[in-house]
Scaffold this motif. Structure first.
Motif, mmCIF file in Angstrom:
data_model
loop_
_atom_site.group_PDB
_atom_site.id
_atom_site.type_symbol
_atom_site.label_atom_id
_atom_site.label_comp_id
_atom_site.label_asym_id
_atom_site.label_seq_id
_atom_site.Cartn_x
_atom_site.Cartn_y
_atom_site.Cartn_z
ATOM 1 N N ASP A 1 0.815 -1.213 0.000
ATOM 2 C CA ASP A 1 0.000 0.000 0.000
ATOM 3 C C ASP A 1 0.849 1.263 0.000
ATOM 4 O O ASP A 1 0.681 2.143 -0.859
ATOM 5 C CB ASP A 1 -0.939 0.008 1.215
ATOM 6 N N ASN A 2 1.760 1.380 0.968
ATOM 7 C CA ASN A 2 2.516 2.639 1.027
ATOM 8 C C ASN A 2 3.526 2.765 -0.110
ATOM 9 O O ASN A 2 3.813 3.872 -0.577
ATOM 10 C CB ASN A 2 3.173 2.847 2.397
ATOM 11 N N CYS B 1 -7.092 3.278 0.148
ATOM 12 C CA CYS B 1 -6.567 2.143 0.922
ATOM 13 C C CYS B 1 -6.984 2.238 2.381
ATOM 14 O O CYS B 1 -7.339 1.234 3.008
ATOM 15 C CB CYS B 1 -5.043 2.103 0.819
ATOM 16 N N GLY C 1 -7.710 2.369 -4.995
ATOM 17 C CA GLY C 1 -7.142 2.007 -3.704
ATOM 18 C C GLY C 1 -8.163 1.334 -2.809
ATOM 19 O O GLY C 1 -7.855 0.366 -2.108
ATOM 20 N N ASN D 1 -7.728 -2.644 -1.664
ATOM 21 C CA ASN D 1 -7.557 -2.982 -0.253
ATOM 22 C C ASN D 1 -8.727 -3.805 0.274
ATOM 23 O O ASN D 1 -8.539 -4.790 0.985
ATOM 24 C CB ASN D 1 -7.401 -1.698 0.562
#
Length: 209
Positions: A23-24, A46, A117, A121
């Motif tokens: 994610d990051n 996310c 996102g 997620n």
């Protein structure tokens, strides 16, 4: 919920959000390749997706508690073992590599990447399994009802993720260049995260929480 319980959870969530992961790193590479608006959309998407996994955790854990306290303890032990396994993998990691995780697309701007996102997620089964393993480790038997504790913890995790991912999105270009010159830093972040997972799993397994 006690202040030390909340502070411990926020500290753990902060470390997890900062440690290199899909994610990051996705937020970072989008910020470098697409721009801040797209990266910020993906980041917040996310974070909002975490609420889906919180709901699944609340429903699943609540059902187990209603069925049997022994079953809930078994879930905690299984979650502890899963966290230890994740921790060992992180300790053995050579560090995350920054790569372009984006794919060419005509869509641009905040909203398309927010949806991207959110969906990425929310439908990720690995994230669902992680939430089901991670959140119950911070439940206090003498505190609020377990479903309420889980809901609060999940919301706190989403807020922490939104703040960290949003910060990465806003500072993507200089941060990406800085991290590429300091690859060892990602290894040390993996080590710290691995130690957290292993320690939390062991403490839960022996009943110290």
């Amino acid at each position: 919920m006690s202040p030390d319980q909340i502070l411990l959870f926020i500290g753990a969530a902060l470390l997890l959000a900062v440690a290199p992961g899909p994610d990051n790193l996705g937020v970072l590479t989008l910020g470098v390749s697409r721009g801040r608006s797209e990266a910020l959309g993906f980041a917040l998407g996310c974070a909002v997706g975490c609420f889906n996994h919180t709901l699944l955790a609340v429903l699943g854990v609540s059902a187990l508690i209603a069925a049997s306290p022994l079953a809930f303890r078994a879930l905690q032990l299984a979650g502890a073992a899963y966290l230890v396994w994740i921790g060992v993998q992180a300790l053995r990691s050579r560090g995350a590599q920054l790569a372009n995780l984006d794919t060419p697309s005509a869509a641009a701007g905040f909203l398309p990447y927010f949806r991207r996102g959110l969906i990425a997620n929310a439908i990720n089964p690995k994230v669902a399994l992680f939430f089901l393993s991670f959140l119950p480790q911070f439940i206090r038997a003498d505190g609020w009802p377990a479903p309420l504790q889980l809901a609060v913890l999940g919301a706190l995790f989403a807020v922490v993720a939104a703040m960290v991912f949003g910060g990465i999105a806003l500072a993507a270009a200089p941060l990406g260049g800085w991290l590429r010159r300091r690859e060892r830093l990602t290894r040390w972040l993996d080590r710290a995260t691995g130690g957290l997972f292993v320690g939390l799993g062991i403490l839960t397994a022996v009943g110290i929480r």
